[in-house]
Each structure stands twice: as structure tokens, then as C-alpha cells.
Design an enzyme around this catalytic site. Structure first.
Site, PDB file in Angstrom:
ATOM      1  N   HIS A 313      38.329  42.084  47.466  1.00 51.36           N
ATOM      2  CA  HIS A 313      39.002  43.367  47.536  1.00 51.36           C
ATOM      3  C   HIS A 313      38.437  44.155  48.696  1.00 51.36           C
ATOM      4  O   HIS A 313      37.241  44.059  48.980  1.00 51.36           O
ATOM      5  CB  HIS A 313      38.789  44.151  46.229  1.00 51.36           C
ATOM      6  CG  HIS A 313      39.802  45.215  46.033  1.00 51.36           C
ATOM      7  ND1 HIS A 313      39.676  46.457  46.590  1.00 51.36           N
ATOM      8  CD2 HIS A 313      40.989  45.216  45.369  1.00 51.36           C
ATOM      9  CE1 HIS A 313      40.730  47.177  46.270  1.00 51.36           C
ATOM     10  NE2 HIS A 313      41.544  46.452  45.531  1.00 51.36           N
ATOM     11  N   ASP A 371      44.154  41.148  39.571  1.00 48.98           N
ATOM     12  CA  ASP A 371      45.231  40.158  39.546  1.00 48.98           C
ATOM     13  C   ASP A 371      44.797  38.799  39.038  1.00 48.98           C
ATOM     14  O   ASP A 371      45.636  37.939  38.778  1.00 48.98           O
ATOM     15  CB  ASP A 371      45.820  40.004  40.947  1.00 48.98           C
ATOM     16  CG  ASP A 371      46.564  41.251  41.351  1.00 48.98           C
ATOM     17  OD1 ASP A 371      47.169  41.858  40.458  1.00 48.98           O
ATOM     18  OD2 ASP A 371      46.530  41.617  42.528  1.00 48.98           O
TER      19      ASP A 371
HETATM   20  N1  CMC Z   1      39.081  33.725  49.183  1.00 50.28           N
HETATM   21  C1  CMC Z   1      38.279  33.239  50.149  1.00 50.28           C
HETATM   22  N2  CMC Z   1      37.661  33.978  51.066  1.00 50.28           N
HETATM   23  C2  CMC Z   1      37.884  35.294  51.012  1.00 50.28           C
HETATM   24  C3  CMC Z   1      38.699  35.886  50.053  1.00 50.28           C
HETATM   25  C4  CMC Z   1      39.320  35.051  49.112  1.00 50.28           C
HETATM   26  N3  CMC Z   1      40.124  35.552  48.155  1.00 50.28           N
HETATM   27  N4  CMC Z   1      38.747  37.214  50.239  1.00 50.28           N
HETATM   28  C5  CMC Z   1      37.966  37.449  51.294  1.00 50.28           C
HETATM   29  N5  CMC Z   1      37.436  36.296  51.765  1.00 50.28           N
HETATM   30  C6  CMC Z   1      36.481  36.135  52.869  1.00 50.28           C
HETATM   31  C7  CMC Z   1      37.159  36.337  54.226  1.00 50.28           C
HETATM   32  O1  CMC Z   1      37.622  35.114  54.737  1.00 50.28           O
HETATM   33  C8  CMC Z   1      36.008  36.890  55.033  1.00 50.28           C
HETATM   34  O2  CMC Z   1      35.129  35.843  55.355  1.00 50.28           O
HETATM   35  P1  CMC Z   1      34.319  35.864  56.756  1.00 50.28           P
HETATM   36  O3  CMC Z   1      33.451  37.083  56.714  1.00 50.28           O
HETATM   37  O4  CMC Z   1      33.559  34.575  56.774  1.00 50.28           O
HETATM   38  O5  CMC Z   1      35.376  35.938  57.827  1.00 50.28           O
HETATM   39  C9  CMC Z   1      35.263  37.779  54.040  1.00 50.28           C
HETATM   40  O6  CMC Z   1      35.537  37.197  52.752  1.00 50.28           O
HETATM   41  C10 CMC Z   1      35.689  39.225  54.060  1.00 50.28           C
HETATM   42  O7  CMC Z   1      37.055  39.276  53.794  1.00 50.28           O
HETATM   43  P2  CMC Z   1      38.103  40.177  54.547  1.00 50.28           P
HETATM   44  O8  CMC Z   1      39.361  39.382  54.754  1.00 50.28           O
HETATM   45  O9  CMC Z   1      37.465  40.818  55.737  1.00 50.28           O
HETATM   46  O10 CMC Z   1      38.344  41.280  53.472  1.00 50.28           O
HETATM   47  P3  CMC Z   1      39.532  42.300  53.466  1.00 50.28           P
HETATM   48  O11 CMC Z   1      38.975  43.554  52.920  1.00 50.28           O
HETATM   49  O12 CMC Z   1      40.214  42.382  54.784  1.00 50.28           O
HETATM   50  O13 CMC Z   1      40.567  41.615  52.458  1.00 50.28           O
HETATM   51  C11 CMC Z   1      41.771  41.064  50.504  1.00 50.28           C
HETATM   52  C12 CMC Z   1      40.714  41.992  51.135  1.00 50.28           C
HETATM   53  C13 CMC Z   1      42.125  41.566  49.104  1.00 50.28           C
HETATM   54  C14 CMC Z   1      43.059  41.099  51.358  1.00 50.28           C
HETATM   55  C15 CMC Z   1      41.205  39.638  50.459  1.00 50.28           C
HETATM   56  O14 CMC Z   1      40.027  39.616  49.706  1.00 50.28           O
HETATM   57  C16 CMC Z   1      42.212  38.627  49.900  1.00 50.28           C
HETATM   58  O15 CMC Z   1      43.093  38.181  50.629  1.00 50.28           O
HETATM   59  N6  CMC Z   1      42.106  38.293  48.577  1.00 50.28           N
HETATM   60  C17 CMC Z   1      43.047  37.415  47.965  1.00 50.28           C
HETATM   61  C18 CMC Z   1      44.318  38.170  47.646  1.00 50.28           C
HETATM   62  C19 CMC Z   1      44.159  39.108  46.471  1.00 50.28           C
HETATM   63  O16 CMC Z   1      43.652  38.729  45.424  1.00 50.28           O
HETATM   64  N7  CMC Z   1      44.643  40.352  46.643  1.00 50.28           N
HETATM   65  C20 CMC Z   1      44.689  41.334  45.560  1.00 50.28           C
HETATM   66  C21 CMC Z   1      43.912  42.558  45.862  1.00 50.28           C
HETATM   67  S1  CMC Z   1      43.718  43.539  44.374  1.00 50.28           S
HETATM   68  C22 CMC Z   1      45.272  44.145  44.038  1.00 50.28           C
HETATM   69  C23 CMC Z   1      45.606  45.317  44.861  1.00 50.28           C
HETATM   70  O17 CMC Z   1      44.877  46.325  44.805  1.00 50.28           O
HETATM   71  O18 CMC Z   1      46.645  45.236  45.551  1.00 50.28           O
END
Ligand code: CMC
Length: 436
Positions: A313, A371
């Protein structure tokens, strides 16, 4: 917001004069540096794609402490609201700032109930869609179309219009979501029945038929109500910011909420519950629990493009408090339906356990989000996977409206107009066709 005693000073290594920037304090959470005059003072913009360090607004509605894993609606912890209030109490709280007393509660429930029906013409509008259209495509259209039906509540600058639009949207969303579902199924629409609770009425409109009486199961009713409470608001997330930006042009509330529905559809946001359940299905199809290790390996491989859906998240760097409540609800619903041995639930629990112990997830502070379990609960209730995001939209509508109304009422509000760092071509002349 309160002006802090300290200021921020921005200095430049090229000898340009430094500038002092005011700092403001909220009631809790990080202070903000006010950069509104930065461009006028320095000719520079700030650069923050993805809003990693930018507060786009002040707000008194929802507070998240991502490190602690805390979520407060108007100061009240989500755990207390989920166990002591119902969804309509929560709606009242989000819209008005305080929980309703007994009279206010009765009046508010009655008010919402009085608006649950949609204009009869709406079903003809619905008929224009293919039966196999994704419910979010249908919902985006239906919500946008409300502005064509309710002309007396489209002036965003009129507080009475805003109030009635808020009630209409909260009241009609369950009806629209259920209509989208019934249309896809080829079943007759069920009119709302106003002696039922908000969640009970929705269950009946979804799963009832005109052929027999529908009896609402109180465990499922409570579970659905909890799903609604947990999704009601989440401060300045992508869809809420979309609603604010869209509404900042002065467009009508229905159009602004339709923009929120469209944004929510994406798999990184509201679409994640659908994606999480599909992921569990895929692992199950490939061999279930034994295949978790292999799947986690893929997730950790940056070239695979595979993510553990329902994990991670932007704000929570701890267990999402909503995920804990959802797990509890999941246990209750599966027990009620005799599905305790549900293989997907077992798989989800095992996957969660393994991920929580894995260095990759520990180091990145990736925890289950709401989720991760909500898909399992919804599937058990009988809600089809492609409607999960529609349920999220239904529940989040109140948050979107509360945030939109807060913005319009804020004397500092201006049309949202982000700036950019331009990296394209400098001025050039159009060459003749034979020279291109
Ligand atoms: N699986 C694998 N790796 C992950 C995941 C995941 N679900 N989420 C983040 N990472 C990794 C990402 O690759 C990055 O790694 P590195 O530092 O090596 O590049 C690190 O963790 C930081 O992630 P980020 O992409 O910079 O984090 P963000 O804040 O941009 O993304 C997110 C947040 C929710 C989009 C992401 O965690 C994700 O895509 N999760 C899966 C989708 C999901 O469950 N979304 C629902 C969110 S809750 C409902 C809502 O409020 O809408």
C-alpha cells in the site's frame, strides 16, 4: 490548519537568494511546507509525480497513520466504527463530522431510504449495454447518467443541491449496482424494499427474484455492511483525488463521482480485490498451497511483472487495519455458510503467512491490504468477481461526496491545475511534406 513557529528555508547552490516558506501544522500527522508562492518567488515548480510528498489539500475527514496501521474517520478508529456502528451511521459521520444521535439516525436512515429508487427511464438506458459488459463500464455510464435525470441537484455551488445529490448517490448506488448485475444475468430488476437495512436491501436486490420471498441472512448482511464501512473513505487516494480534481472545475456531483468510479476500476486501486481473487484462483489451478513457493519466486523476480495482489500500500507500511477486520468477517461468513474448509481461504492464509516471513516483503514493508480478504468474503456471499469493484464503488461513494463537498466549502479551493516539467521538443517549424 495552524501556522507553525518554524519556517522552511530553500537555498540554491547557484547563488540565487534563498526563500523562506511557511510551515503549517495539522491536528495530527506530518506538517506541510506551503509552496504556493514558490513559483512567483523563484520561477520554479516542485516536481512530485505520484504525489509522494505532496499534500494536495487540507482535510478533516479521514486520517491514516501508515506506520502504525491506523485509520480514523473523523477521529474514530475504524475498529470501533466497524463493530459499533452501521454503514449509514458511518455515512452520516463522514458527511457531517459527528455521529448521529438517535433522532438524527432515524431521520437519516429514512431520508436515504426515501431515495433508493431510480428513475424508471434508467432501465432503458441500461439496455444499451451489452449483457456481457464489465459492471464497472456499466456503472461509470449509469452514475454519469444520473446528472441527466436529476436536474434539481446538479449545481455544485448550491449547498442544497450538494446535499440532495449526496443523499441520492448514497441511496441509489446499491440499486444501480444490483441493476448492473441483474442486467448481466438476464434477470428482472428488483425494486428496493425500504423496510430492510441498507445492506439487507442490497442483498435482496442482488439475489432476490420476483418468484419467491427473499430472506436476508443476518450474518451476510453484517458482513456486507462491514465491507461498506471499511471502504467508505480513505483520504486522498487516486479515485478521491480524481473526484476532487474533476469537481474543482465546477462540474456537477454526479459527473465528478462518475470520474471516481472510472478511476477506481484500475487494478492498482479498487480493481485489486478482483485481481487478488483471480490470483488465488490461478495458484489454486496450478496446484494450490504447494505452488506458493514458486509463485513467490515469480513475484520477487522484477522481470516477471507478477505482483502479490492484495499486498502493499502506498500509505500503510504496516498491516492494513481493514485487512484484520476483513479477515475476521471472512471467518464468520465462511463458518455461517459451512465453507471453513474453503481451499481459497486456506491458500490465502498460507500465502499471507509465507509472505509475511519473507525478506522481500519484510524489507519493503509489504503487508496484506483490505483487498486480500474482501474478495473471498464477497465470493462466499455469491457476488461475482467482476462486481467486486462495483461494491467498492458503492461503499466509497460517500467518501467521494464528503471530500467533494469539503473541497467546495473550503474558501481556499481553486480549480486543480498541476504544472509540469516539459521535456519535449523546443519550438520548431513545420517542414514541408516532402521534407518529413
Ligand atoms: N507485490 C510485489 N512487490 C510489490 C508489491 C506487491 N504487491 N507492492 C509493492 N511491491 C514492491 C515494488 O516492486 C517495489 O519494489 P522495489 O523497491 O524493489 O522497486 C516496492 O515494493 C515499493 O513498491 P511501490 O510500487 O513503490 O509502492 P507504491 O506505493 O507505488 O504502490 C501499490 C502501492 C498498492 C500500487 C502496490 O503495492 C501494488 O501494486 N499492490 C498490489 C495491488 C493492490 O493490492 N492494490 C490495492 C491497494 S489497497 C486498496 C485501495 O486503497 O485502493
Amino acid at each position: 490548519m495552524k501556522l507553525a513557529d518554524n519556517k522552511a528555508t530553500l537555498s540554491f547552490s547557484n547563488g540565487s537568494p534563498s526563500v523562506d516558506l511557511p510551515v503549517y501544522q495539522g491536528s495530527i500527522g506530518p506538517d506541510v511546507i506551503d509552496i504556493r508562492k514558490l513559483y512567483a518567488q523563484t520561477g520554479m515548480f516542485t516536481y512530485d509525480p505520484g504525489f509522494l510528498s505532496t499534500a494536495a489539500t487540507q482535510s478533516a475527514i479521514t486520517y491514516i497513520d501508515g506506520d502504525k496501521g491506523e485509520l480514523l474517520y473523523r477521529g474514530y478508529p475504524i475498529e470501533q466504527l466497524a463493530t459499533q456502528c452501521d454503514y449509514l451511521d458511518t455515512c452520516y459521520l463522514l458527511l457531517n463530522g459527528e455521529l448521529p444521535n438517535e433522532t438524527q439516525r432515524t431521520d437519516f436512515h429514512k431520508l436515504v431510504t426515501n431515495h433508493t429508487m431510480v428513475n424508471e427511464q434508467m432501465q432503458f438506458f441500461l439496455r444499451g449495454f451489452r449483457r456481457d459488459a464489465h459492471p464497472m463500464a456499466v456503472l461509470t455510464g449509469l452514475v454519469g447518467a444520473l446528472s441527466a435525470f436529476y436536474h434539481d441537484s446538479t449545481d455544485i455551488n448550491n449547498p442544497q443541491h450538494r446535499e440532495i445529490a449526496a443523499i441520492r448517490l448514497i441511496a441509489k448506488m446499491p440499486t444501480l449496482v444490483a441493476m448492473a448485475y441483474k442486467y448481466g444475468m438476464g434477470q428482472p430488476y428488483m425494486y428496493p424494499q425500504n423496510n430492510l437495512s441498507y445492506a439487507g436491501n442490497f442483498l435482496r436486490m442482488m439475489f432476490g427474484t420476483p418468484c419467491e420471498e427473499y430472506k436476508v441472512n443476518p450474518v451476510l448482511e453484517r458482513a456486507l455492511d462491514r465491507i461498506f464501512i471499511l471502504h467508505a473513505d480513505h483520504e486522498q487516494n487516486a479515485s478521491t483525488s480524481t473526484v476532487r480534481l474533476c469537481g474543482s472545475s465546477g462540474t456537477n456531483p454526479f459527473a465528478a463521482i462518475a470520474a471516481g468510479v472510472a478511476c477506481l476500476w484500475g487494478p492498482a486501486h479498487g480493481g485489486a480485490n478482483e485481481a487478488a481473487l483471480n490470483m488465488l484462483h490461478d495458484i489454486q489451478a496450478q496446484g494450490g498451497v504447494e505452488k506458493i513457493g514458486e509463485f513467490i519466486k515469480q513475484v520477487k523476480d522484477k522481470n516477471s511483472g507478477v505482483k502479490l495482489m492484495g499486498f502493499g500500500h502506498r500509505v500503510y507500511k504496516n498491516y492494513d487495519p481493514r485487512a484484520k477486520l476483513m479477515q475476521e468477517t471472512c471467518n464468520e461468513v465462511l463458518a455461517e455458510l459451512g465453507l471453513e474448509k474453503d481451499p481459497l481461504f486456506k491458500l490465502a492464509k498460507e500465502l499471507e503467512k509465507i509472505a509475511l516471513e519473507d525478506d522481500y516483503f519484510v524489507q519493503r514493508k509489504l503487508y496484506p491490504n483490505v483487498d486480500f480478504y474482501s474478495g473471498i468474503v464477497q465470493r462466499a456471499i455469491g457476488i461475482p468477481v467482476n462486481l467486486f469493484t462495483g461494491i467498492f464503488a458503492l461503499a466509497r461513494t460517500v467518501g467521494w461526496i464528503a471530500q467533494l463537498n469539503e473541497m467546495i466549502g473550503d474558501p481556499e479551493y481553486k480549480i486543480g491545475r498541476p504544472r509540469q516539467l516539459f521535456t519535449g521538443s523546443e519550438r520548431r517549424d513545420v517542414p514541408a511534406l516532402d521534407k518529413r
